[in-house]
Design a protein around this motif. Structure first.
Motif, PDB file in Angstrom:
ATOM      1  N   ALA A 271       0.830  -1.205   0.000  1.00  0.00           N
ATOM      2  CA  ALA A 271       0.000   0.000   0.000  1.00  0.00           C
ATOM      3  C   ALA A 271       0.866   1.257   0.000  1.00  0.00           C
ATOM      4  CB  ALA A 271      -0.930  -0.004   1.206  1.00  0.00           C
ATOM      5  N   LEU A 272       1.899   1.268   0.827  1.00  0.00           N
ATOM      6  CA  LEU A 272       2.784   2.430   0.886  1.00  0.00           C
ATOM      7  C   LEU A 272       3.541   2.617  -0.422  1.00  0.00           C
ATOM      8  CD1 LEU A 272       4.190   2.013   4.520  1.00  0.00           C
ATOM      9  CD2 LEU A 272       2.377   3.550   3.734  1.00  0.00           C
ATOM     10  N   VAL A 273       4.004   1.499  -1.005  1.00  0.00           N
ATOM     11  CA  VAL A 273       4.699   1.595  -2.292  1.00  0.00           C
ATOM     12  C   VAL A 273       3.760   2.123  -3.366  1.00  0.00           C
ATOM     13  CG1 VAL A 273       5.811   0.266  -4.130  1.00  0.00           C
ATOM     14  CG2 VAL A 273       6.373  -0.199  -1.740  1.00  0.00           C
ATOM     15  N   ALA A 274       2.507   1.636  -3.356  1.00  0.00           N
ATOM     16  CA  ALA A 274       1.525   2.133  -4.325  1.00  0.00           C
ATOM     17  C   ALA A 274       1.326   3.638  -4.159  1.00  0.00           C
ATOM     18  CB  ALA A 274       0.200   1.391  -4.149  1.00  0.00           C
ATOM     19  N   GLY A 275       1.283   4.098  -2.916  1.00  0.00           N
ATOM     20  CA  GLY A 275       1.152   5.527  -2.667  1.00  0.00           C
ATOM     21  C   GLY A 275       2.329   6.313  -3.203  1.00  0.00           C
ATOM     22  N   VAL A 276       3.543   5.792  -2.985  1.00  0.00           N
ATOM     23  CA  VAL A 276       4.750   6.445  -3.492  1.00  0.00           C
ATOM     24  C   VAL A 276       4.716   6.505  -5.020  1.00  0.00           C
ATOM     25  CG1 VAL A 276       7.259   6.234  -3.708  1.00  0.00           C
ATOM     26  CG2 VAL A 276       6.172   5.867  -1.499  1.00  0.00           C
ATOM     27  N   MET A 277       4.315   5.389  -5.654  1.00  0.00           N
ATOM     28  CA  MET A 277       4.279   5.356  -7.119  1.00  0.00           C
ATOM     29  C   MET A 277       3.283   6.381  -7.671  1.00  0.00           C
ATOM     30  SD  MET A 277       6.535   3.106  -8.020  1.00  0.00           S
ATOM     31  CE  MET A 277       7.433   3.784  -6.604  1.00  0.00           C
ATOM     32  N   MET A 441      15.048   1.504  -9.535  1.00  0.00           N
ATOM     33  CA  MET A 441      15.791   0.247  -9.529  1.00  0.00           C
ATOM     34  C   MET A 441      15.427  -0.563  -8.295  1.00  0.00           C
ATOM     35  SD  MET A 441      17.841  -1.476 -11.463  1.00  0.00           S
ATOM     36  CE  MET A 441      18.657  -0.286 -12.536  1.00  0.00           C
ATOM     37  N   GLY A 442      15.193   0.138  -7.180  1.00  0.00           N
ATOM     38  CA  GLY A 442      14.746  -0.542  -5.970  1.00  0.00           C
ATOM     39  C   GLY A 442      13.387  -1.180  -6.154  1.00  0.00           C
ATOM     40  N   VAL A 443      12.472  -0.476  -6.831  1.00  0.00           N
ATOM     41  CA  VAL A 443      11.144  -1.033  -7.094  1.00  0.00           C
ATOM     42  C   VAL A 443      11.252  -2.250  -8.007  1.00  0.00           C
ATOM     43  CG1 VAL A 443       8.870  -0.589  -8.104  1.00  0.00           C
ATOM     44  CG2 VAL A 443       9.991   1.174  -6.741  1.00  0.00           C
ATOM     45  N   TYR A 444      12.187  -2.197  -8.971  1.00  0.00           N
ATOM     46  CA  TYR A 444      12.406  -3.368  -9.832  1.00  0.00           C
ATOM     47  C   TYR A 444      12.787  -4.581  -8.998  1.00  0.00           C
ATOM     48  CZ  TYR A 444      15.028  -6.697 -12.612  1.00  0.00           C
ATOM     49  OH  TYR A 444      15.520  -7.868 -13.151  1.00  0.00           O
ATOM     50  N   PHE A 445      13.732  -4.392  -8.090  1.00  0.00           N
ATOM     51  CA  PHE A 445      14.154  -5.535  -7.279  1.00  0.00           C
ATOM     52  C   PHE A 445      13.072  -5.941  -6.281  1.00  0.00           C
ATOM     53  CE2 PHE A 445      18.442  -4.172  -8.685  1.00  0.00           C
ATOM     54  CZ  PHE A 445      18.813  -5.372  -9.266  1.00  0.00           C
ATOM     55  N   ALA A 446      12.263  -4.976  -5.845  1.00  0.00           N
ATOM     56  CA  ALA A 446      11.116  -5.332  -5.007  1.00  0.00           C
ATOM     57  C   ALA A 446      10.129  -6.189  -5.797  1.00  0.00           C
ATOM     58  CB  ALA A 446      10.427  -4.075  -4.483  1.00  0.00           C
ATOM     59  N   ALA A 447       9.927  -5.858  -7.070  1.00  0.00           N
ATOM     60  CA  ALA A 447       9.082  -6.689  -7.930  1.00  0.00           C
ATOM     61  C   ALA A 447       9.680  -8.086  -8.064  1.00  0.00           C
ATOM     62  CB  ALA A 447       8.921  -6.032  -9.301  1.00  0.00           C
ATOM     63  N   THR A 448      10.994  -8.146  -8.185  1.00  0.00           N
ATOM     64  CA  THR A 448      11.672  -9.446  -8.200  1.00  0.00           C
ATOM     65  C   THR A 448      11.396 -10.192  -6.903  1.00  0.00           C
ATOM     66  OG1 THR A 448      13.431  -8.547  -9.600  1.00  0.00           O
ATOM     67  CG2 THR A 448      13.906 -10.591  -8.417  1.00  0.00           C
TER      68      THR A 448
END
Length: 522
Positions: A271-277, A441-448
């Motif tokens: 939820a927090l990541v979605a808010g940041v995005m 790049m952090g979000v990419y690795f979080a997706a990983t």
């Protein structure tokens, strides 16, 4: 300008900046330590306590569950790792501190008490979170925008990742399985120390990348305070985040299993990541950057699907190799961990071949966009599970399955990975807004990491549905998903606004100006 008059950070070796090879060897030893730990983890957890080399004696489903959470957190922590680099340290120092933490984490795992086991895992999660996204961002920073060598550079960098993985699965895997699990964990720590030494030696070749953010850079505010302030001003964004958080607490009270509240924490984090995005999207200044950002977010979905299937290698496929595969060759029982090295070995053999194929295809004007490569890679990787279907059928009929199915599966997984993973890394550096480079790049690795968790959930379900059904489902879904991306390729490419058009090879002389300007800016 002659090579003798170039400064260290401007020099090239075999057509690429020397700094690429410093990052290559740093990442190689970091991946040696990580994949050494990964090769041993599930096998150590399920090994009986009465064995000659005793493990913890956990159930298969319990070990895969921990594997899923651990490998997810390792990558999810890349988001705060990227934010810390963007806001405070710069990528160069973030990589240094991450390496130091990793040395400590792997070293603690050499001790047997359970507190050491969980402490070591926790430190590895933190260390990889700082190192992984930032070292990849630095690789992209070595190349000027529009330099066709960037994809090739990431493929070379990817060889370093997998050379470390190959060495780890053979050396650490053998030491852990045959001598002692904790000796293997300790050996991984020594490797990380080598990586730290290489990185410190090569600083003179990295002067122009990864430096501490300037005061102008720091004005980019992605703090939680500003996040909630922006959410309060946008009812739609606020409702989306609150719905996810509400579901998080529902999961905590209603999900079965000891990790139910782990899912609560995960959903709150999402939820927090979605808010940041959403906040970043609103802050982008042009429609071009917004369109590219949307395509970038879609690429993260492809990443989750890809790794959700691929990462069966360290969980379900690892246990399958140990318990259901005939691993006897000329009277010798091959260690189960060695089969994970097939992926890395195939990557070393095929990485430059696959990268060269796509580069030639692009220069001929044929379809070779990053999204196309990622879709094709996902389908090829998914087709690798056809061989695991054959393996499961053979086991059901005979009580064991042959090694050839694993070899073929890992070969297809590897070709798929080479089409998708290094390309995704490069794609992010092309589309991400510059001031959010490390965060993206952090979000990419979080997706990983989320893909790893999906892999764990799928692997856990094998105890209920059986390996045949799981492998069949993965094959069908990945192929259909890849075809869907290809069908949507034209409108998605329009949204990139030519980010990958007119790529060409850029010389040292052309690169000098941009490097010096970048160095002065930082």
């Amino acid at each position: 300008m002659s090579a003798t008059t170039l400064k260290p950070h401007q020099r090239e070796l075999w057509g690429h900046p020397v700094g690429l090879y410093i990052l290559f060897f740093t990442e190689m030893w970091e991946r040696f330590s990580y994949y050494g730990m990964r090769a041993l983890l599930t096998l150590y957890l399920v090994e009986k306590t009465t064995a000659d080399n005793p493990g913890l004696g956990w159930l298969d489903s319990e070990s895969i569950m921990l594997y899923g959470w651990y490998t997810m957190l390792v990558y999810v922590m890349s988001i705060p790792g990227g934010m810390i680099a963007d806001k405070f340290l710069g990528q160069k120092k973030a990589v240094l501190y991450g390496a130091l933490i990793l040395v400590a984490g792997h070293g603690i795992l050499a001790f047997e008490p359970m507190w050491a086991f969980y402490t070591g895992l926790g430190l590895i999660v933190l260390g990889v979170g700082l190192l992984k996204p930032n070292i990849s961002t630095m690789v992209g920073g070595l190349y000027k925008q529009g330099d066709i060598r960037r994809d090739k550079g990431f493929s070379i960098f990817y060889i370093g990742i997998n050379l470390g993985s190959l060495l780890a699965t053979f050396i650490v895997g053998y030491v852990g399985e045959k001598i002692g699990w904790h000796y293997g964990f300790g050996l991984a720590g020594i490797a990380m120390l080598f990586g730290l030494m290489v990185y410190m030696y090569g600083q003179k070749f990295l002067i122009n990348v990864g430096n501490k953010p300037t005061e102008e850079d720091k004005k980019t505010d992605v703090s939680l305070g500003k996040l909630f302030g922006d959410l309060m001003k946008s009812p739609l964004n606020l409702v989306i985040v609150l719905l996810i958080i509400g579901y998080a607490f529902y999961a905590g009270f209603s999900y079965d299993g000891i990790d139910s509240w782990g899912y609560t924490a995960l959903y709150i984090f999402i939820a927090l990541v979605a808010g940041v995005m959403m906040m970043i999207y609103k802050n982008l200044e042009t429609q071009v950057s917004r369109d590219r950002y949307l395509v970038l977010l879609l690429s993260f979905l492809i990443v989750i699907v890809f790794w959700g299937a691929f990462e069966q290698a360290g969980g379900l496929m690892s246990i399958y190799t140990k318990t259901k595969t005939d691993r006897t060759l000329f009277g010798w029982d091959i260690p189960a961990t060695w089969f994970q090295g097939l992926n890395a070995g195939f990557i070393i053999i095929f990485a430059t071949i696959v990268a060269g194929y796509w580069a030639k295809r692009k220069l001929k004007g044929k379809e070779a966009s990053s999204l196309f490569k990622m879709a094709v890679g996902t389908m090829i990787m998914g087709l690798g599970f056809v061989f695991m279907i054959f393996a499961a059928s053979e086991y059901n009929a005979n009580g064991s399955s042959g090694m050839q199915w694993l070899v073929l599966a890992y070969l297809f997984h590897t070709i798929g990975e080479l089409c998708s993973s290094p390309v995704a890394l490069s794609f992010i550096t092309k589309l991400a807004p510059v001031k959010y480079a490390s965060l993206m790049m952090g979000v990419y690795f979080a997706a990983t990491g989320l893909g790893n968790k999906v892999a764990g959930v799928i692997g856990e379900s094998a105890s209920e549905f059986g390996e045949y059904a799981i492998f069949s489902g993965i094959t069908i879904f990945t192929v259909l998903f890849g075809l869907l991306v290809i069908l949507l390729l034209k409108p998605l490419k329009r949204l990139t606004h030519g980010a990958e058009d007119n790529e060409r090879e850029i010389s040292s002389d052309e690169t000098e100006g941009f490097e010096l300007a970048d160095s002065e800016a930082n």
